[in-house]
Write an enzyme that holds these catalytic residues in place. Structure first.
Site, PDB file in Angstrom:
ATOM      1  CG  HIS A 167      41.668  31.986  62.841  1.00 31.95           C
ATOM      2  ND1 HIS A 167      42.307  31.165  62.510  1.00 31.95           N
ATOM      3  CD2 HIS A 167      42.424  33.311  63.745  1.00 31.95           C
ATOM      4  CE1 HIS A 167      43.336  30.551  64.028  1.00 31.95           C
ATOM      5  NE2 HIS A 167      43.684  32.019  63.924  1.00 31.95           N
ATOM      6  CG  HIS A 186      43.827  36.660  64.592  1.00 32.62           C
ATOM      7  ND1 HIS A 186      43.159  36.436  65.713  1.00 32.62           N
ATOM      8  CD2 HIS A 186      44.698  36.102  64.215  1.00 32.62           C
ATOM      9  CE1 HIS A 186      43.691  35.400  66.075  1.00 32.62           C
ATOM     10  NE2 HIS A 186      44.227  34.792  64.689  1.00 32.62           N
ATOM     11  CE1 TYR A 203      46.662  28.638  65.502  1.00 33.55           C
ATOM     12  CE2 TYR A 203      46.762  29.461  63.632  1.00 33.55           C
ATOM     13  CZ  TYR A 203      46.274  29.940  64.511  1.00 33.55           C
ATOM     14  OH  TYR A 203      46.183  30.593  65.472  1.00 33.55           O
ATOM     15  NE  ARG A 260      41.458  28.998  67.441  1.00 30.89           N
ATOM     16  CZ  ARG A 260      41.129  29.723  66.672  1.00 30.89           C
ATOM     17  NH1 ARG A 260      41.719  30.871  66.969  1.00 30.89           N
ATOM     18  NH2 ARG A 260      39.627  29.740  66.613  1.00 30.89           N
ATOM     19  CE1 TYR A 287      48.293  34.339  63.459  1.00 30.06           C
ATOM     20  CE2 TYR A 287      48.736  32.425  63.825  1.00 30.06           C
ATOM     21  CZ  TYR A 287      47.891  33.213  63.579  1.00 30.06           C
ATOM     22  OH  TYR A 287      47.109  32.917  63.795  1.00 30.06           O
TER      23      TYR A 287
END
Length: 231
Positions: A152, A154, A139, A149, A100
């Protein structure tokens, strides 16, 4: 105004033992219903004239993000399949390397200076939204040993005001990490979990540019999309 409630097992619980941090942050006392005033339900009005929109997270003036381009489109609907026009849809995600663009993300993966990983669009009169982005990477996270994870994106959906907000995640078909992910599997009902997985769609695919995925969102009722903060 009454509406159909979600079917039992289709929404994640506040406390999910396999998802460790939920035990620390979920409410320990019965929830209290606070009556909303006109201010909470009608202001501020979410409309494109007041908020910057980003239909292409992957490209801007003089720059282009690294990674596989994808286009995501879908409809936002109510429990009777009616479109929700003018809904503000915000998305945020990791980059193609699974990191991120945020100071608290210290994952040992490269940052892309050309990818902020966030955007905002509004639904049209028929409830459609559409944006182009980079397919995010998986990640690691520290929920349990060797935890990763799944890929995906959000989602945050706003109604008429800030008090009307729902949050969820969109996953990708065929991801081998899905059966191992405590967040995805917080939803008890297998059919409801599948509503979190986008479908490859050739009609959304842009020739010579980006593969397309369809992700519809149902806000409430028996077929509601699982949300992280169900009403």
């Amino acid at each position: 105004m009454s509406y159909r409630q979600p079917a039992p097992g289709t929404q994640p619980p506040y406390d999910a033992p396999e998802y460790g941090s939920t035990h620390k942050r979920h409410p320990k006392q019965p929830l209290l219903r606070v009556p909303q005033t006109l201010t909470e339900t009608s202001a501020p009005r979410m409309r494109p004239a007041l908020y910057e929109t980003t239909h292409n997270l992957a490209k801007g003036p003089g720059w282009e993000a690294q990674g596989e381009r994808i286009t995501v489109a879908g409809r936002v609907l109510d429990e009777d399949g009616r479109p929700i026009p003018g809904a503000m849809v915000e998305v945020w995600q990791a980059n193609a390397a699974g990191r991120y663009n945020h100071e608290r993300d210290q994952h040992d993966a490269p940052l892309d200076p050309n990818f902020k990983g966030e955007g905002r669009v509004f639904t049209d009169a028929e409830g459609w939204y559409r944006y182009t982005t980079i397919r995010p990477g998986a990640y690691p996270w520290r929920n349990h040993h060797n935890a990763w994870r799944p890929v995906h994106i959000h989602y945050s959906l706003f109604g008429a005001g800030f008090a009307q907000r729902l949050i969820t995640q969109m996953y990708f078909p065929g991801d081998p990490l899905l059966p191992l992910d405590p967040i995805f599997n917080c939803v008890p009902d297998p059919a409801a979990r599948e509503r979190l997985v986008a479908a490859f769609d050739l009609d959304v695919t842009e020739p010579d540019y980006a593969l397309g995925y369809r992700f519809d969102i149902v806000l409430r009722g028996r077929d509601a999309t699982p949300m992280e903060n169900p009403a």
